[in-house]
Design an enzyme around this catalytic site. Sequence first.
Site, PDB file in Angstrom:
ATOM      1  N   LYS A 222      29.888  37.045  44.997  1.00 42.29           N
ATOM      2  CA  LYS A 222      29.075  38.100  44.374  1.00 42.29           C
ATOM      3  C   LYS A 222      27.794  38.386  45.150  1.00 42.29           C
ATOM      4  O   LYS A 222      27.348  37.597  45.979  1.00 42.29           O
ATOM      5  CB  LYS A 222      28.787  37.748  42.906  1.00 42.29           C
ATOM      6  CG  LYS A 222      30.027  38.020  42.026  1.00 42.29           C
ATOM      7  CD  LYS A 222      29.796  37.812  40.541  1.00 42.29           C
ATOM      8  CE  LYS A 222      31.091  38.134  39.788  1.00 42.29           C
ATOM      9  NZ  LYS A 222      30.987  37.818  38.351  1.00 42.29           N
ATOM     10  N   ARG A 256      36.291  30.899  38.184  1.00 46.49           N
ATOM     11  CA  ARG A 256      37.029  32.110  38.562  1.00 46.49           C
ATOM     12  C   ARG A 256      36.690  32.426  40.008  1.00 46.49           C
ATOM     13  O   ARG A 256      35.564  32.824  40.312  1.00 46.49           O
ATOM     14  CB  ARG A 256      36.619  33.252  37.631  1.00 46.49           C
ATOM     15  CG  ARG A 256      37.360  34.565  37.878  1.00 46.49           C
ATOM     16  CD  ARG A 256      36.844  35.664  36.944  1.00 46.49           C
ATOM     17  NE  ARG A 256      37.555  36.906  37.152  1.00 46.49           N
ATOM     18  CZ  ARG A 256      37.266  37.780  38.116  1.00 46.49           C
ATOM     19  NH1 ARG A 256      36.264  37.551  38.947  1.00 46.49           N
ATOM     20  NH2 ARG A 256      37.979  38.874  38.246  1.00 46.49           N
TER      21      ARG A 256
HETATM   22  C1  PT1 Z   1      33.202  37.066  35.593  1.00 47.06           C
HETATM   23  C2  PT1 Z   1      33.943  38.192  36.062  1.00 47.06           C
HETATM   24  C3  PT1 Z   1      35.107  38.553  35.310  1.00 47.06           C
HETATM   25  N1  PT1 Z   1      33.587  38.936  37.150  1.00 47.06           N
HETATM   26  C4  PT1 Z   1      34.724  36.772  33.837  1.00 47.06           C
HETATM   27  N2  PT1 Z   1      35.482  37.824  34.217  1.00 47.06           N
HETATM   28  C5  PT1 Z   1      34.321  40.003  37.506  1.00 47.06           C
HETATM   29  N3  PT1 Z   1      35.090  36.055  32.726  1.00 47.06           N
HETATM   30  C6  PT1 Z   1      35.474  40.348  36.768  1.00 47.06           C
HETATM   31  C7  PT1 Z   1      28.526  41.428  42.380  1.00 47.06           C
HETATM   32  O1  PT1 Z   1      27.374  41.192  41.977  1.00 47.06           O
HETATM   33  O2  PT1 Z   1      32.095  36.668  36.206  1.00 47.06           O
HETATM   34  N4  PT1 Z   1      33.607  36.395  34.504  1.00 47.06           N
HETATM   35  N5  PT1 Z   1      35.845  39.629  35.698  1.00 47.06           N
HETATM   36  C8  PT1 Z   1      33.935  40.813  38.717  1.00 47.06           C
HETATM   37  N6  PT1 Z   1      32.707  41.527  38.502  1.00 47.06           N
HETATM   38  C9  PT1 Z   1      31.687  41.579  39.465  1.00 47.06           C
HETATM   39  C10 PT1 Z   1      30.367  41.637  39.055  1.00 47.06           C
HETATM   40  C11 PT1 Z   1      31.998  41.499  40.815  1.00 47.06           C
HETATM   41  C12 PT1 Z   1      29.336  41.597  39.998  1.00 47.06           C
HETATM   42  C13 PT1 Z   1      31.000  41.488  41.763  1.00 47.06           C
HETATM   43  C14 PT1 Z   1      29.637  41.506  41.369  1.00 47.06           C
HETATM   44  O3  PT1 Z   1      28.813  41.509  43.583  1.00 47.06           O
END
Ligand code: PT1
Length: 277
Positions: A222, A256
């Site tokens: 992230k 995850r």
């Molecule tokens: C998470 C999650 C998810 N993240 C759960 N499910 C994502 N339970 C999708 C960035 O800052 O943390 N927990 N499902 C993906 N979402 C992101 C959010 C991807 C922020 C990248 C960023 O780069």
Amino acid sequence: MSLMSFGGKSLDLSRPQVMGILNVTPDSFSDGGSFSSLDASLKQTEKMILEGASIIDVGGESTRPGAAPVSLQQELDRVVPVIEAIKQRFDIVVSVDTSSAEVMRQGAALGVGLINDVRALEREGALEVAAQTQLPVCLMHMKGGPQTMQDQPNYVSVADEVTRYLMSRVEACEAVGIARTQLLLDPGIGFGKSLEHNLSLLKHTQHFRELGFEVLIGVSRKTMIGDVLDLPVDERLYGTMGANAACYGKGARIFRVHDVKAHVQMLELMYRIERES
Ligand code: PT1
């Protein structure tokens, strides 16, 4: 042993468990719906299983910052064939990463073992459908929505606000008959949070454990890792592992991640050292 049942299969949450990410979105390797994307999804699933993943998290809505909303039909077209094909071929817990009640319902009919909802069952009908499935649910905190969540996120105390929100969702779950023992909590790293907010939430991981819940952490590759290290997305593995190792030490048990092999090896050492007398 601390067994939690995910549909037909139990996982021991006294040890770390790795959840492998399977994105079925146009911004990932697959375009959703075509044979080649189904084939690529199955190959990636097999690879993650061989590397030691115990859960495969299938998602058809991108929720990264700036991502556009997806229609119900698009989401169904993306995830239903993939879930069906995985369940036919592999003996693995599949988690469905969705906020849609209908996707939850169809996922449950196909045998998914966990509902993973970044909107903590806030969408219309989601609480009721989740209760009907009797499946465990991961409740995640997000401030705002994917389109705008990174525009100046603001908190008095981020850990307090996330805790209050998640506990209010726990109560909403209990009100429709979902037992607390069926719930996992996730602070939602990168969902409406500055770097300092994310670091503070990771530092306070044990706080969510102390409320009596197992904790799931999603920090893989992230922006916050890139912000700390000034590295692009394809060079964030070591930073991701550092963050996940710290969270394991603070009681998180489900991770995850994109990079399954690296995390299975790292977490096995952490676990073996911790349980040695
Ligand atoms: C998470 C999650 C998810 N993240 C759960 N499910 C994502 N339970 C999708 C960035 O800052 O943390 N927990 N499902 C993906 N979402 C992101 C959010 C991807 C922020 C990248 C960023 O780069």
